[in-house]
Design an enzyme around this catalytic site. Structure first.
Site, PDB file in Angstrom:
ATOM      1  N   LEU A 137     -27.848 -15.710  16.212  1.00 39.98           N
ATOM      2  CA  LEU A 137     -28.974 -15.529  15.298  1.00 39.98           C
ATOM      3  C   LEU A 137     -28.783 -16.294  13.994  1.00 39.98           C
ATOM      4  CD1 LEU A 137     -29.633 -11.686  15.739  1.00 39.98           C
ATOM      5  CD2 LEU A 137     -30.887 -13.586  16.782  1.00 39.98           C
ATOM      6  N   GLY A 194     -22.993 -17.918   8.647  1.00 41.71           N
ATOM      7  CA  GLY A 194     -22.808 -18.071   7.213  1.00 41.71           C
ATOM      8  C   GLY A 194     -21.357 -18.272   6.870  1.00 41.71           C
ATOM      9  N   GLY A 195     -21.067 -18.239   5.561  1.00 44.98           N
ATOM     10  CA  GLY A 195     -19.716 -18.489   5.118  1.00 44.98           C
ATOM     11  C   GLY A 195     -18.722 -17.416   5.505  1.00 44.98           C
ATOM     12  N   MET A 196     -19.214 -16.192   5.782  1.00 40.58           N
ATOM     13  CA  MET A 196     -18.304 -15.091   6.076  1.00 40.58           C
ATOM     14  C   MET A 196     -18.319 -14.677   7.543  1.00 40.58           C
ATOM     15  SD  MET A 196     -18.789 -12.695   2.710  1.00 40.58           S
ATOM     16  CE  MET A 196     -17.307 -11.753   3.131  1.00 40.58           C
ATOM     17  N   ASP A 236     -26.664 -10.211  -3.412  1.00 40.62           N
ATOM     18  CA  ASP A 236     -27.026 -11.430  -2.692  1.00 40.62           C
ATOM     19  C   ASP A 236     -28.481 -11.396  -2.211  1.00 40.62           C
ATOM     20  OD1 ASP A 236     -26.412 -13.967  -1.759  1.00 40.62           O
ATOM     21  OD2 ASP A 236     -25.641 -13.271   0.168  1.00 40.62           O
TER      22      ASP A 236
END
Length: 276
Positions: free
Chosen positions: A15, A18-20, A126
């Protein structure tokens, strides 16, 4: 990448990433339902637990529901409700700016969600178009608590300056201040600006120029906001003590003819070096 997680969740499709970590659509083979699985990169066990606890502490239809936290091969996976629809960022990229009436509706729903988040003692940190899901049944859902701050679970305030997207962060977070609910209200203002204007208010195409625009709370010129401009400006106030509260923002959205809401006067925050 394995296809079966924790002996129960069958991965179907990616889906987002991201960075994490990454988020997958999966089938819960035990209960026969679809879920979303967030895979947190290796070494992020503590952050995954903090994220799951923060989101799970909020019970509200405008906040993504956490169903479980499982481990597979020593790696944490957060089990979330599967949401239909698209993110606000995807809608803007495909369809362009939204009508004022729709942005007003989104703003009111996000205010309700933030009120519940803050009541639970959590700061999202965020809020941006990419973290707002617009579902097929009309829900407006705040997602991704990956960098949320919750004093009940976190040992102390973040010491890495700020995290998240530079164009959607509050001035005080750039200065390394302790996360507070007012910071989420600033990023709400930036998100509503993007929704009605079709672009970020602070993105200047250069990291330093973007951060400087945020620090000075200097948004790009308004073109399409119309009656929403007063509430967006009230949220995009540099000083947290002078920024619109949830109640003030709700009043301005419900009564769009309101051109100003009295805010307490206080000195501007001291200048300090921006943490990159």
């Amino acid at each position: 990448m394995r296809t079966l997680v924790a002996g129960r969740y069958r991965l179907r499709s990616l889906l987002g990433r991201g960075g994490m970590g990454s988020v997958w659509l999966a089938e819960d083979e035990l209960l026969g339902r679809l879920v979303a699985l967030k895979h947190v990169e290796r070494g992020g066990q503590a952050r995954a637990l903090a994220e799951a606890r923060a989101a799970a502490s909020v019970e509200h239809p405008g906040v993504v529901r956490v169903l479980d936290l499982v481990r597979d091969g020593g790696e944490p996976w957060i089990v979330l409700e599967a949401l239909t629809g698209r993110t606000l960022a995807d809608v803007l990229a495909t369809d362009g700016p939204l009508p004022v009436a729709e942005v007003r509706r989104i703003g009111l729903r996000l205010l309700d969600a933030l009120e519940a988040v803050h009541r639970a003692g959590v700061v999202h940190r965020d809020l941006k178009p990419g973290n707002v899901q617009l579902t097929h049944d009309g829900r407006v859902v705040l997602i991704d608590f990956g960098i949320a701050y919750c004093p009940a679970y976190d040992e102390g305030p973040p010491d890495d300056g700020f995290a998240g997207s530079p164009a959607y962060v509050s001035p005080e977070q750039l200065h390394g201040a302790r996360p507070e609910p007012a910071s989420d209200l600033f990023t709400l203002g930036a998100t509503l600006y993007a929704a009605v204007e079709g672009r970020s208010p602070f993105d200047r195409g250069d990291l330093f120029a973007t951060m400087l625009a945020v620090t000075e709370a200097d948004p790009a010129p308004f073109r399409l906001a119309g009656p929403l401009r007063p509430v967006i400006e009230g949220l995009l106030t540099a000083c947290p003590d002078r920024r619109f509260s949830v109640a003030q923002a709700r009043e301005a959205l419900v009564t769009p003819t309101v051109t100003s809401v009295k805010r307490p006067m206080s000195p501007a925050p001291p200048a300090s070096m921006i943490k990159a």
